[in-house]
Design an enzyme around this catalytic site. Structure first.
Site, short mmCIF file in Angstrom:
data_model
loop_
_atom_site.label_atom_id
_atom_site.label_comp_id
_atom_site.label_asym_id
_atom_site.label_seq_id
_atom_site.Cartn_x
_atom_site.Cartn_y
_atom_site.Cartn_z
N ASP A 82 -3.11 6.88 4.79
CA ASP A 82 -1.90 6.28 5.37
C ASP A 82 -2.27 5.53 6.65
OD1 ASP A 82 1.28 7.05 4.67
OD2 ASP A 82 0.94 6.10 6.62
N ARG A 120 12.85 13.01 -7.84
CA ARG A 120 14.01 13.02 -6.95
C ARG A 120 13.60 13.65 -5.64
NH1 ARG A 120 17.28 17.15 -10.24
NH2 ARG A 120 15.13 17.85 -10.40
N GLU A 121 13.91 13.02 -4.52
CA GLU A 121 13.69 13.68 -3.23
C GLU A 121 14.47 14.98 -3.22
OE1 GLU A 121 14.10 11.34 0.33
OE2 GLU A 121 13.20 9.61 -0.66
N LYS A 145 11.85 1.51 -14.75
CA LYS A 145 12.19 2.18 -13.48
C LYS A 145 13.49 1.62 -12.90
CE LYS A 145 12.11 4.36 -9.67
NZ LYS A 145 12.48 5.76 -9.58
N LEU A 175 27.16 13.86 -12.52
CA LEU A 175 28.59 13.70 -12.79
C LEU A 175 29.44 14.24 -11.65
CD1 LEU A 175 28.99 14.46 -16.64
CD2 LEU A 175 28.99 12.25 -15.49
N CYS A 193 16.28 4.47 -2.63
CA CYS A 193 15.98 3.85 -3.93
C CYS A 193 17.16 3.16 -4.61
CB CYS A 193 15.40 4.90 -4.86
SG CYS A 193 13.77 5.46 -4.35
N LYS A 204 18.44 -0.26 -3.03
CA LYS A 204 17.47 -1.37 -3.05
C LYS A 204 17.07 -1.73 -4.47
CE LYS A 204 12.84 0.63 -2.47
NZ LYS A 204 12.33 0.38 -3.79
N LYS A 257 21.01 13.18 0.68
CA LYS A 257 21.25 14.23 -0.30
C LYS A 257 20.75 15.55 0.26
CE LYS A 257 18.61 14.58 -3.89
NZ LYS A 257 17.75 14.38 -5.07
N1 NAD Z 1 11.55 8.04 -2.17
C1 NAD Z 1 11.79 8.22 -3.47
O1 NAD Z 1 12.54 9.12 -3.87
C2 NAD Z 1 11.13 7.32 -4.50
C3 NAD Z 1 11.20 7.69 -5.85
C4 NAD Z 1 10.59 6.87 -6.79
C5 NAD Z 1 9.95 5.70 -6.39
N2 NAD Z 1 9.92 5.35 -5.06
C6 NAD Z 1 9.20 4.15 -4.68
O2 NAD Z 1 7.92 4.55 -4.16
C7 NAD Z 1 7.52 3.64 -3.12
C8 NAD Z 1 7.24 4.42 -1.85
O3 NAD Z 1 8.47 5.02 -1.43
P1 NAD Z 1 8.50 6.17 -0.33
O4 NAD Z 1 9.90 6.67 -0.30
O5 NAD Z 1 7.38 7.13 -0.58
O6 NAD Z 1 8.19 5.33 0.98
P2 NAD Z 1 7.74 5.92 2.39
O7 NAD Z 1 8.10 4.90 3.38
O8 NAD Z 1 8.24 7.32 2.53
O9 NAD Z 1 6.16 6.02 2.28
C9 NAD Z 1 5.30 4.92 2.30
C10 NAD Z 1 4.06 5.29 3.10
O10 NAD Z 1 3.14 4.20 3.04
C11 NAD Z 1 2.54 4.09 4.31
N3 NAD Z 1 1.94 2.76 4.46
C12 NAD Z 1 2.55 1.58 4.74
N4 NAD Z 1 1.65 0.59 4.78
C13 NAD Z 1 0.45 1.15 4.49
C14 NAD Z 1 -0.87 0.65 4.39
N5 NAD Z 1 -1.13 -0.64 4.60
N6 NAD Z 1 -1.87 1.51 4.11
C15 NAD Z 1 -1.63 2.83 3.93
N7 NAD Z 1 -0.40 3.36 4.03
C16 NAD Z 1 0.62 2.53 4.30
C17 NAD Z 1 3.66 4.38 5.30
O11 NAD Z 1 3.15 4.74 6.57
C18 NAD Z 1 4.37 5.54 4.60
O12 NAD Z 1 3.84 6.79 4.97
C19 NAD Z 1 8.63 2.61 -3.00
O13 NAD Z 1 8.31 1.52 -3.81
C20 NAD Z 1 9.84 3.34 -3.58
O14 NAD Z 1 10.80 2.46 -4.09
C21 NAD Z 1 10.49 6.15 -4.11
#
Ligand code: NAD
Length: 441
Positions: free
Chosen positions: A31, A150-151, A200, A246, A256, A259, A317
């Site tokens: 990260d 799911r978070e 997705k 429901l 998610c 967006k 949530k």
């Molecule tokens: N949050 C959810 O429930 C969920 C579920 C399914 C899919 N997604 C998708 O997954 C993706 C990530 O979502 P998220 O919620 O985990 O996002 P997030 O913001 O929680 O995590 C992303 C991470 O990437 C890191 N990051 C950013 N730029 C970086 C780089 N250049 N190098 C290394 N690390 C870097 C950030 O510091 C952060 O920790 C998105 O496309 C989202 O739509 C999210």
């Protein structure tokens, strides 16, 4: 067992890294956030997620999980590299791919020959092909593997996934990614990269549609004297419909659904299609926030300026500490714009961690959030809110009204403590009335 790199250890990447390590793979998480990496290497989890701490401790103790800041170092020697990077929305609803593209450029020369680059981020249709072209490495395979967790239940959803979707051009690549999930018993659905990418978005748009529909029917229940809980127990018993998703609520949010719905709308319009159902689903959700704010206004006698209001639950949530696009904050904004100020409590947030506007005071407990307040709004479905002492809450307040947008408050308890209750999805309109004034307000 494989050597795996996970780039981006946020809400998706961290559970992914921990779960893959728990399945026996050797994982390096990467990260850009140095503080996050330091915390994780010190054994401190960076998010609230059931079961995650145990997995992190176990995998680190076994030497199968480490975290670093350098993406090129993380991918060196990795047979599989997962991209779990943010894909935020642009103002027109399109997807900002800059994080993904920057990382692909950065790691491109360092990926091992024969390795697989896997997009787990939610990305527009065509991104796998775009990345393959940009990478320009015939010895690296690009695969789409969208995430459906799911978070709040991320670990459970990963380890007991209902399906793993792999979008690849070759069966061999698809099978190799599918094998990473051995031990989860999840069926692997092998499709084209484009189908994986749109699956997705379609899944999230379907969930959003289901929720907007439920909220619409719930509003009808309120006005027509039915109970949404009873209605959807009957409706959800039909296996063609399913019992999940429901419950009526304050509107859908999180990082998610909003967006991804906007991105799908944008994608459709880019090929000159107008998805009217999706468009109205999004519009209905905006109206739901307004509906809840209107309920609050009615509950306190029709006037919000100068009122203090209590919000129980700020996260989008229960089970998560994630505030991104939370309905609570949307509704708080509407109430603040109408002249109210907010005292709030959420079990996962502390004053330092949460960055809230000046008009929202984050309180250390649910009762202090009621000081001087005119109404309690329940906006996140934390089950413990149902166990709170409403008599104690009432003693702090100048007006006694509850607007329960999550149906966690027992109507009998609310009545016994002297509150009027507007419970989403139930009660005839004339019964809801205004709140009970207990002091000059
Ligand atoms: N949050 C959810 O429930 C969920 C579920 C399914 C899919 N997604 C998708 O997954 C993706 C990530 O979502 P998220 O919620 O985990 O996002 P997030 O913001 O929680 O995590 C992303 C991470 O990437 C890191 N990051 C950013 N730029 C970086 C780089 N250049 N190098 C290394 N690390 C870097 C950030 O510091 C952060 O920790 C998105 O496309 C989202 O739509 C999210």
């Amino acid at each position: 067992m494989s050597r795996v790199a996970v780039v981006g250890v946020g809400y998706v990447g961290l559970p992914t890294a921990a779960c893959l390590a728990a399945l026996g793979h050797t994982v390096v998480g990467c990260d850009v956030d140095q503080i996050k990496v330091d915390k994780l290497n010190a054994g401190v989890s960076t998010m609230h997620e059931v079961g995650l701490d145990d997995l992190l401790h176990g995998a680190r103790a076994d030497g199968r999980l480490a975290f670093i800041c350098s993406a090129p170092l993380a991918v060196m020697g990795a047979e599989f590299t997962f991209l779990c990077l943010p894909t935020p929305p642009c103002s027109d609803g399109s997807v900002d791919l800059s994080h993904i593209l920057a990382v692909v450029d950065e790691i491109g020369p360092h990926l091992m020959a024969g390795s697989v680059l896997i997009t787990k981020s939610t990305v527009p249709i065509g991104t796998s092909r775009l990345l393959a072209k940009r990478l320009n490495r015939s010895d690296v395979i690009v695969v789409s593997n969208p995430e459906f967790l799911r978070e709040g239940a991320a670990v459970e959803d990963f380890l007991r996934a209902e399906r793993v979707v792999v979008g690849a051009d070759s069966a061999e690549a698809s099978q190799s990614v599918g094998r990473l999930y051995a031990g989860t018993d999840a069926p692997v659905i092998s499709v084209s990269p484009e189908s994986a990418e749109i699956a997705k978005y379609a899944a999230n748009a379907f969930l959003a549609t289901k929720l907007s529909f439920v909220n619409e029917i719930s509003a009808m229940c309120e006005e027509l004297g039915a109970d949404a809980g009873e209605v959807f127990a009957a409706v959800g018993a039909d296996s063609r419909i399913g019992a999940g998703f429901l419950e009526p609520g304050p509107g859908w949010g999180g990082s998610c659904l909003p967006k991804d719905s906007a991105a799908l709308l944008h994608a459709a319009r880019s090929v000159e299609l107008e998805p009217t159902l999706l468009r109205e689903t999004i519009q209905a959700n905006e109206q739901q926030f307004v509906r809840i704010a209107d309920k609050v206004c009615r509950a306190v006698g029709g006037s919000l300026p100068g009122r203090i209001l209590t919000i129980w639950g700020l996260t989008f949530k229960a089970g998560s500490d994630d505030l991104r696009m939370s309905p609570s904050l949307k509704i708080a904004d509407l109430l603040i714009a109408a002249g109210a100020s907010i005292r709030a409590f959420d079990p996962t947030l502390d004053g330092q961690a949460a960055s809230l506007g000046a008009d929202i005071t984050l309180c250390p407990d649910a009762y202090s959030a009621c000081e001087g307040s005119s109404a309690i709004l329940v906006l996140t479905e934390w089950p413990q809110f149902g166990d709170l002492d409403l008599h104690r809450a009432a003693t702090q307040m100048v007006w006694r009204a509850v607007v329960d947008a999550r149906r966690v408050i027992d109507p009998a308890k609310a009545a016994a403590a002297g509150f009027t209750l507007d419970r989403i999805g139930s009660g005839a309109a004339e019964e809801r009335g205004a709140g009970v004034k207990v002091a000059a307000a």
